[in-house]
Design a protein around this motif. Structure first.
Motif, PDB file in Angstrom:
ATOM      1  N   GLN A 235     -48.040 -50.269  66.285  1.00 22.21           N
ATOM      2  CA  GLN A 235     -46.889 -50.064  67.164  1.00 22.21           C
ATOM      3  C   GLN A 235     -47.282 -50.353  68.607  1.00 22.21           C
ATOM      4  OE1 GLN A 235     -44.262 -49.467  65.236  1.00 22.21           O
ATOM      5  NE2 GLN A 235     -45.704 -49.277  63.519  1.00 22.21           N
ATOM      6  N   GLY A 236     -47.369 -51.630  68.962  1.00 18.45           N
ATOM      7  CA  GLY A 236     -47.644 -52.014  70.336  1.00 18.45           C
ATOM      8  C   GLY A 236     -49.085 -52.329  70.641  1.00 18.45           C
ATOM      9  N   HIS A 237     -50.002 -52.047  69.712  1.00 14.01           N
ATOM     10  CA  HIS A 237     -51.410 -52.344  69.962  1.00 14.01           C
ATOM     11  C   HIS A 237     -51.794 -53.733  69.454  1.00 14.01           C
ATOM     12  CE1 HIS A 237     -52.793 -48.273  71.233  1.00 14.01           C
ATOM     13  NE2 HIS A 237     -51.691 -47.919  70.608  1.00 14.01           N
ATOM     14  N   HIS A 238     -50.953 -54.300  68.594  1.00 17.71           N
ATOM     15  CA  HIS A 238     -51.119 -55.684  68.131  1.00 17.71           C
ATOM     16  C   HIS A 238     -52.372 -55.904  67.295  1.00 17.71           C
ATOM     17  CE1 HIS A 238     -47.762 -56.442  70.738  1.00 17.71           C
ATOM     18  NE2 HIS A 238     -48.460 -56.053  71.800  1.00 17.71           N
ATOM     19  N   TRP A 239     -52.806 -54.870  66.593  1.00 18.00           N
ATOM     20  CA  TRP A 239     -53.847 -55.064  65.581  1.00 18.00           C
ATOM     21  C   TRP A 239     -53.587 -54.085  64.456  1.00 18.00           C
ATOM     22  CZ3 TRP A 239     -57.398 -51.154  64.387  1.00 18.00           C
ATOM     23  CH2 TRP A 239     -57.492 -50.098  65.308  1.00 18.00           C
ATOM     24  N   ALA A 240     -54.052 -54.413  63.292  1.00 20.10           N
ATOM     25  CA  ALA A 240     -53.738 -53.608  62.109  1.00 20.10           C
ATOM     26  C   ALA A 240     -54.978 -53.431  61.252  1.00 20.10           C
ATOM     27  CB  ALA A 240     -52.618 -54.256  61.281  1.00 20.10           C
ATOM     28  N   GLY A 241     -55.455 -52.193  61.196  1.00 29.00           N
ATOM     29  CA  GLY A 241     -56.511 -51.877  60.258  1.00 29.00           C
ATOM     30  C   GLY A 241     -57.906 -52.162  60.772  1.00 29.00           C
ATOM     31  N   ALA A 242     -58.842 -51.975  59.881  1.00 25.95           N
ATOM     32  CA  ALA A 242     -60.259 -52.199  60.154  1.00 25.95           C
ATOM     33  C   ALA A 242     -60.901 -52.514  58.806  1.00 25.95           C
ATOM     34  CB  ALA A 242     -60.891 -50.970  60.798  1.00 25.95           C
ATOM     35  N   MET A 243     -62.189 -52.733  58.812  1.00 25.40           N
ATOM     36  CA  MET A 243     -62.899 -52.980  57.562  1.00 25.40           C
ATOM     37  C   MET A 243     -63.759 -51.768  57.237  1.00 25.40           C
ATOM     38  SD  MET A 243     -61.529 -55.829  57.158  1.00 25.40           S
ATOM     39  CE  MET A 243     -62.250 -56.275  55.580  1.00 25.40           C
ATOM     40  N   SER A 244     -63.902 -51.512  55.947  1.00 20.06           N
ATOM     41  CA  SER A 244     -64.714 -50.389  55.498  1.00 20.06           C
ATOM     42  C   SER A 244     -66.197 -50.667  55.708  1.00 20.06           C
ATOM     43  CB  SER A 244     -64.463 -50.121  54.010  1.00 20.06           C
ATOM     44  OG  SER A 244     -65.064 -51.146  53.226  1.00 20.06           O
ATOM     45  N   LEU A 245     -67.008 -49.624  55.539  1.00 15.03           N
ATOM     46  CA  LEU A 245     -68.439 -49.842  55.446  1.00 15.03           C
ATOM     47  C   LEU A 245     -68.744 -50.753  54.256  1.00 15.03           C
ATOM     48  CD1 LEU A 245     -69.960 -46.281  55.942  1.00 15.03           C
ATOM     49  CD2 LEU A 245     -70.291 -48.248  57.445  1.00 15.03           C
ATOM     50  N   PRO A 246     -69.749 -51.601  54.350  1.00 15.90           N
ATOM     51  CA  PRO A 246     -70.176 -52.345  53.163  1.00 15.90           C
ATOM     52  C   PRO A 246     -70.759 -51.384  52.133  1.00 15.90           C
ATOM     53  CG  PRO A 246     -71.705 -52.702  54.975  1.00 15.90           C
ATOM     54  CD  PRO A 246     -70.548 -51.932  55.539  1.00 15.90           C
TER      55      PRO A 246
ATOM     56  N   ASP B 292     -67.279 -37.967  67.388  1.00 16.53           N
ATOM     57  CA  ASP B 292     -66.209 -38.793  66.823  1.00 16.53           C
ATOM     58  C   ASP B 292     -66.765 -40.065  66.195  1.00 16.53           C
ATOM     59  OD1 ASP B 292     -66.890 -40.361  68.999  1.00 16.53           O
ATOM     60  OD2 ASP B 292     -64.974 -40.141  70.028  1.00 16.53           O
ATOM     61  N   SER B 293     -68.094 -40.137  66.055  1.00 18.25           N
ATOM     62  CA  SER B 293     -68.719 -41.279  65.394  1.00 18.25           C
ATOM     63  C   SER B 293     -70.056 -40.807  64.831  1.00 18.25           C
ATOM     64  CB  SER B 293     -68.923 -42.425  66.383  1.00 18.25           C
ATOM     65  OG  SER B 293     -69.488 -43.557  65.753  1.00 18.25           O
ATOM     66  N   TYR B 294     -70.050 -40.405  63.555  1.00 16.64           N
ATOM     67  CA  TYR B 294     -71.250 -39.773  63.002  1.00 16.64           C
ATOM     68  C   TYR B 294     -71.255 -39.864  61.478  1.00 16.64           C
ATOM     69  CZ  TYR B 294     -67.929 -35.853  62.489  1.00 16.64           C
ATOM     70  OH  TYR B 294     -66.835 -35.081  62.185  1.00 16.64           O
TER      71      TYR B 294
ATOM     72  N   ARG C 180     -71.389 -37.246  51.340  1.00 18.51           N
ATOM     73  CA  ARG C 180     -71.882 -38.071  52.431  1.00 18.51           C
ATOM     74  C   ARG C 180     -70.654 -38.655  53.104  1.00 18.51           C
ATOM     75  NH1 ARG C 180     -76.175 -43.088  52.015  1.00 18.51           N
ATOM     76  NH2 ARG C 180     -76.543 -43.309  54.263  1.00 18.51           N
ATOM     77  N   VAL C 181     -70.451 -38.307  54.370  1.00 16.36           N
ATOM     78  CA  VAL C 181     -69.201 -38.596  55.060  1.00 16.36           C
ATOM     79  C   VAL C 181     -69.483 -39.380  56.329  1.00 16.36           C
ATOM     80  CG1 VAL C 181     -67.095 -37.615  56.057  1.00 16.36           C
ATOM     81  CG2 VAL C 181     -68.262 -36.415  54.181  1.00 16.36           C
ATOM     82  N   PHE C 182     -68.729 -40.458  56.519  1.00 16.91           N
ATOM     83  CA  PHE C 182     -68.839 -41.268  57.731  1.00 16.91           C
ATOM     84  C   PHE C 182     -67.533 -41.139  58.517  1.00 16.91           C
ATOM     85  CE2 PHE C 182     -71.858 -42.996  54.791  1.00 16.91           C
ATOM     86  CZ  PHE C 182     -72.941 -43.376  55.568  1.00 16.91           C
ATOM     87  N   VAL C 183     -67.657 -40.643  59.734  1.00 19.78           N
ATOM     88  CA  VAL C 183     -66.504 -40.457  60.620  1.00 19.78           C
ATOM     89  C   VAL C 183     -66.640 -41.430  61.774  1.00 19.78           C
ATOM     90  CG1 VAL C 183     -65.313 -38.847  62.159  1.00 19.78           C
ATOM     91  CG2 VAL C 183     -66.282 -38.031  59.989  1.00 19.78           C
ATOM     92  N   ASP C 184     -65.563 -42.159  62.049  1.00 12.95           N
ATOM     93  CA  ASP C 184     -65.544 -43.049  63.204  1.00 12.95           C
ATOM     94  C   ASP C 184     -64.311 -42.714  64.029  1.00 12.95           C
ATOM     95  OD1 ASP C 184     -66.386 -44.993  64.951  1.00 12.95           O
ATOM     96  OD2 ASP C 184     -66.490 -46.604  63.472  1.00 12.95           O
ATOM     97  N   LYS C 185     -64.041 -43.491  65.077  1.00 13.05           N
ATOM     98  CA  LYS C 185     -62.974 -43.158  66.013  1.00 13.05           C
ATOM     99  C   LYS C 185     -61.635 -42.911  65.315  1.00 13.05           C
ATOM    100  CE  LYS C 185     -65.713 -44.029  69.558  1.00 13.05           C
ATOM    101  NZ  LYS C 185     -66.220 -42.980  70.469  1.00 13.05           N
ATOM    102  N   SER C 186     -61.339 -43.700  64.281  1.00 16.91           N
ATOM    103  CA  SER C 186     -60.048 -43.535  63.600  1.00 16.91           C
ATOM    104  C   SER C 186     -60.184 -43.675  62.089  1.00 16.91           C
ATOM    105  CB  SER C 186     -59.031 -44.564  64.122  1.00 16.91           C
ATOM    106  OG  SER C 186     -59.444 -45.889  63.793  1.00 16.91           O
TER     107      SER C 186
ATOM    108  N   LYS D  95     -76.387 -33.920  60.181  1.00 17.04           N
ATOM    109  CA  LYS D  95     -75.439 -34.758  60.917  1.00 17.04           C
ATOM    110  C   LYS D  95     -76.207 -35.682  61.846  1.00 17.04           C
ATOM    111  CE  LYS D  95     -72.588 -35.138  64.860  1.00 17.04           C
ATOM    112  NZ  LYS D  95     -72.800 -34.886  66.294  1.00 17.04           N
ATOM    113  N   TRP D  96     -75.894 -36.960  61.789  1.00 20.45           N
ATOM    114  CA  TRP D  96     -76.475 -37.948  62.687  1.00 20.45           C
ATOM    115  C   TRP D  96     -75.354 -38.599  63.476  1.00 20.45           C
ATOM    116  CZ3 TRP D  96     -77.754 -37.532  57.541  1.00 20.45           C
ATOM    117  CH2 TRP D  96     -79.099 -37.288  57.223  1.00 20.45           C
ATOM    118  N   ASP D  97     -75.522 -38.748  64.783  1.00 19.82           N
ATOM    119  CA  ASP D  97     -74.644 -39.626  65.518  1.00 19.82           C
ATOM    120  C   ASP D  97     -74.902 -41.052  65.070  1.00 19.82           C
ATOM    121  OD1 ASP D  97     -73.509 -37.550  67.021  1.00 19.82           O
ATOM    122  OD2 ASP D  97     -75.126 -37.647  68.505  1.00 19.82           O
ATOM    123  N   ILE D  98     -73.872 -41.874  65.144  1.00 22.92           N
ATOM    124  CA  ILE D  98     -74.009 -43.291  64.795  1.00 22.92           C
ATOM    125  C   ILE D  98     -74.111 -44.085  66.080  1.00 22.92           C
ATOM    126  CG2 ILE D  98     -72.896 -45.278  63.727  1.00 22.92           C
ATOM    127  CD1 ILE D  98     -71.545 -43.352  61.787  1.00 22.92           C
ATOM    128  N   SER D  99     -75.172 -44.830  66.206  1.00 21.12           N
ATOM    129  CA  SER D  99     -75.411 -45.600  67.422  1.00 21.12           C
ATOM    130  C   SER D  99     -75.619 -47.061  67.066  1.00 21.12           C
ATOM    131  CB  SER D  99     -76.638 -45.066  68.153  1.00 21.12           C
ATOM    132  OG  SER D  99     -76.964 -45.903  69.250  1.00 21.12           O
TER     133      SER D  99
END
Length: 263
Positions: free
Chosen positions: A86-97, A141-143, A211-217, A258-262
């Motif tokens: 809705q106004g950001h002009h992109w849709a979705g992302a790709m999963s972890l391999p 928010d990224s771990y 085992r859980v991967f959390v990213d910005k969205s 818990k590890w931060d993802i860098s």
């Protein structure tokens, strides 16, 4: 071809739900069996979902130089009302391999070993007795999380984790021994779509490994050795970075890492 079998992976549209399975408008599934190229036939021994969450579609696979079969999916869904559309002009992302491994007549989906290279800032606790809700002394928010719960069904009604917690927001992962269902709930996860996805787990040993991967969205949940994966997009506020563990009744967190993802 994989481990002496053939795998047919497909994304049927508008497939009717079957209990707690195939709850999305469009689904992704695999058949495992035998492909006869001369006859042009595929005989399946078993069909199952690839991902039991909200947002995983049209996976592609490849072989890497180590001979591993690797799958990556589109982390979104056609005809879903995602805020980024809705106004950001992109849709979705790709999963972890994800590496695909044959286990009998089923597939396991595991994060690639190389994702460990992005770990930093380890936070670790062990032997935590839960009898209510506990705020974990770490945020983000990224771990990546690796958590092991131990419980007795007679003493525990429900337990789990609350991620991306804010004043009015939370994404909840939980398990109830009475019905044997693991739940991924995003009803209060932010401004995106809500809903809940469930998967049946046979946990006779009284142990749940996540085992859980959390990213910005996004949230990607791997259960056990990769027997089940649940993927979903979430859109909480930037201040919603809390992590909590909870139990109705009591259970023990044998280990919490818990590890931060860098990058």
């Amino acid at each position: 071809p994989l481990g002496g079998w053939h795998v047919f992976m497909l994304s049927p549209q508008r497939m009717p739900a079957q209990g707690d399975a195939y709850r999305n408008l469009h689904s992704t599934m695999y058949g495992i069996g035998d492909f006869n190229s001369a006859a042009g036939t595929f005989t399946a021994e078993r069909y199952a979902q690839v991902d039991h969450g909200f947002d995983f579609y049209a996976p592609q696979s490849t072989l890497d130089d180590k001979g591993r079969r690797i799958v990556i999916g589109w982390m979104d869904m056609w005809e879903s009302e995602m805020p980024t559309q809705q106004g950001h002009h992109w849709a979705g992302a790709m999963s972890l391999p994800r590496e695909v491994v044959i286990d009998g007549a089923r597939l396991l989906f595991r994060p690639l070993e190389e994702v460990k290279n992005y770990r930093c800032n380890l936070f670790e606790q062990r032997d935590i007795l839960l009898t209510g809700e506990q705020i974990m002394d770490t945020r983000g928010d990224s771990y990546e999380l690796k958590v092991v719960f131990e419980f007795e069904a007679s003493n525990t009604d429900e337990f789990g984790l609350k991620l991306r917690v804010g004043s009015e927001e939370e994404t909840v992962l939980s398990y109830r021994p009475d019905d044997g269902l693991f739940r991924f709930n995003r009803e209060r996860a932010g401004i995106g779509p809500g809903g809940e996805r469930r998967v049946p787990l046979d946990l006779n040993e009284g142990r749940l490994e996540l085992r859980v991967f959390v990213d910005k969205s996004s949230v990607e949940i791997f259960i056990g050795d990769g027997e089940y994966v649940l993927t979903g997009r979430v859109y909480p506020g930037v201040e919603s970075t809390g992590i909590r563990a909870f139990a109705s009744g009591k259970c023990t967190i044998a280990s919490f890492q818990k590890w931060d993802i860098s990058t």
